[in-house]
Write an enzyme that holds these catalytic residues in place. Structure first.
Site, short mmCIF file in Angstrom:
data_model
loop_
_atom_site.label_atom_id
_atom_site.label_comp_id
_atom_site.label_asym_id
_atom_site.label_seq_id
_atom_site.Cartn_x
_atom_site.Cartn_y
_atom_site.Cartn_z
N HIS A 10 -35.52 -5.77 -14.26
CA HIS A 10 -35.62 -7.12 -13.69
C HIS A 10 -36.06 -7.11 -12.22
O HIS A 10 -36.39 -8.16 -11.67
CB HIS A 10 -34.32 -7.92 -13.93
CG HIS A 10 -33.21 -7.65 -12.97
ND1 HIS A 10 -32.10 -6.91 -13.30
CD2 HIS A 10 -33.02 -8.06 -11.70
CE1 HIS A 10 -31.28 -6.86 -12.25
NE2 HIS A 10 -31.82 -7.55 -11.28
N ASP B 194 -31.75 -3.72 -22.21
CA ASP B 194 -32.84 -2.80 -21.86
C ASP B 194 -33.40 -3.06 -20.46
O ASP B 194 -34.61 -2.92 -20.22
CB ASP B 194 -33.96 -2.86 -22.92
CG ASP B 194 -33.43 -2.58 -24.32
OD1 ASP B 194 -32.80 -1.52 -24.49
OD2 ASP B 194 -33.60 -3.43 -25.23
N SER C 128 -28.94 -4.44 -7.51
CA SER C 128 -29.59 -4.24 -8.81
C SER C 128 -30.52 -3.03 -8.79
O SER C 128 -31.24 -2.81 -7.82
CB SER C 128 -30.42 -5.46 -9.17
OG SER C 128 -29.58 -6.44 -9.68
N GLY C 129 -30.51 -2.29 -9.89
CA GLY C 129 -31.37 -1.12 -10.01
C GLY C 129 -30.76 0.13 -9.41
O GLY C 129 -31.20 1.25 -9.69
#
Ligand code: 4AZ
Length: 392
Positions: A201, A245, A342-343
């Site tokens: 994302h 995913d 995030s990530g």
């Protein structure tokens, strides 16, 4: 060592100028081990099991010896299966006054010889196979920095992410900042010389590699060791707006030169199990509170893996957490990943203090809310996918 329980090693004792730190590389042969190529793989259970036994033996021997004050650290670096034996490559650090250097070195050899010759355990080691060579600090650091998940040098003083604290330089050397037009946008983890993993994302705004840069270190700006992106590989089944995913691989245009404060994290094997209650750490430059300020210094937050059934309860995520995901944090809230994390990595230190990437920061309802812990992509579920895209 006691004042630095999380250090791989700490150099000398400040205030004691008489001591010089010496580094050694060595090897010996462990006999009567049925041939198994898995010993060679740095993250295999076989490698870890044997390395742990040997490291414990060495540490016990040095710590109960006459040179226990000189001892800093000993580690197994690689295992090399060879017919019905395994060659262990080791790495040692000692400190001693210059005048005592040769004496210390002889003592190290004698202690290793005695330890390895002692058949009290289940392992038998060929004492004649032992060799020991002094190496430079630069070589010693290079050896450690080429291995995954290890910290070279750092004084792990225990001093955000929400509810976190400042990270020390070199504490999370695999942590990267993924920037859009030079502005921090997401976290990422270095898994190889040119590869990072992050969340899919993170590329929703623009899929063009040219818009992204990657930097390392603890300060997010100015960027430290800036790198450019050659290719972004988003999971084929990822659907924007959905949570499943949520993983991507980033290929850099050039190799990252590994050094003490920048090197790769270990990837767990697909079959590795991380149990609920296990202590893990999430790191990032994300918001300190939901819709709050962003820090300049990398933040770390200790969290715990939460059982998926608990996380899927009606008060929590009510069945939204799939088995390719993992919850970590606290059901009572407070300590959590947040926007901009995030990530980034959720990491676990094994019993040898080698760090594994267990999760990728993905989603959650706001940050630090009661019954709403952070949800991560479960790296073991994507281990084979990562291998298929990177060869790692
Ligand atoms: C986000 O918006 C986000 N509390 C990331 C992690 C969490 C919540 C939101 C987990 O990027």
């Amino acid at each position: 060592m006691d004042d630095c329980p999380h250090c791989v090693w700490s150099a000398g004792n400040p205030g004691n100028n008489e001591n010089t730190v010496y580094y050694y590389q060595g090897r010996f042969t462990v006999l009567d081990i049925p041939h198994n190529e898995n010993y060679a793989r740095e993250t295999s259970p076989e490698n870890n099991y044997l390395s742990k036994i040997l490291e414990t033996k060495m540490a016990d021997a040095f710590q109960s010896s006459s040179i226990y004050r000189q001892y800093i650290n000993s580690q197994v670096i690689t295992l090399d299966p060879d017919n019905d034996s395994v060659i262990a490559h080791i790495w040692l650090i000692f400190k001693s006054p210059r005048s005592m250097k040769e004496n210390t070195r002889r003592r190290i050899e004698t202690i290793l010889h005695q330890t390895l010759n002692n058949h009290s355990g289940s392992l038998s080691i060929d004492p004649t196979s032992l060799s020991l060579t002094e190496i430079s600090k630069t070589t010693a650091e290079k050896i450690i920095n080429n291995r995954c998940g290890r910290r070279a040098r750092m004084s792990a003083t225990h001093d955000r992410v929400r509810g976190g604290s400042n990270a020390q330089e070199g504490e999370w050397p695999w942590q990267a900042s993924l920037k859009i037009n030079g502005r921090h946008y997401c976290g990422a983890s270095l898994i190889g010389k040119r590869h990072l993993v992050t969340a899919a994302h993170c590329f929703q705004k623009t899929p063009n590699p040219k818009n992204y840069t990657v930097s390392f270190g603890t300060l997010v700006t100015p960027p430290y060791m800036q790198h450019y992106v050659q290719q972004i590989i988003i999971h084929e089944n990822y659907i924007p707006g959905e949570h499943h995913d949520d993983i991507a691989v980033v290929l850099l245009t050039e190799e990252v030169p590994f050094q003490n404060d920048v090197h790769r994290v270990c990837l767990p094997e697909a079959t590795q199990i991380f149990l609920p209650g296990e202590g893990v750490v999430v790191t990032g430059w994300g918001a300190l509170f939901y819709n709050g300020d962003y820090p300049l210094l990398l933040q770390k937050a200790p969290v715990k893996i939460i059982d998926t059934n608990t996380c899927n309860s009606r008060e929590a995520y009510n069945g939204m957490v799939q088995d390719t995901m993992l919850c970590a944090g606290y059901m009572e809230g407070n300590i959590d990943a947040c926007q901009g994390d995030s990530g980034g990595p959720l990491v676990y230190p094994n019993s040898r203090n080698i760090w594994y990437l267990v999760g990728i920061v993905s989603w959650g309802e706001e940050c630090g809310k009661i019954n709403k812990p952070g949800v991560y992509m479960r790296v073991t579920a994507y281990r084979n996918w990562i291998a298929s895209k990177t060869g790692i």
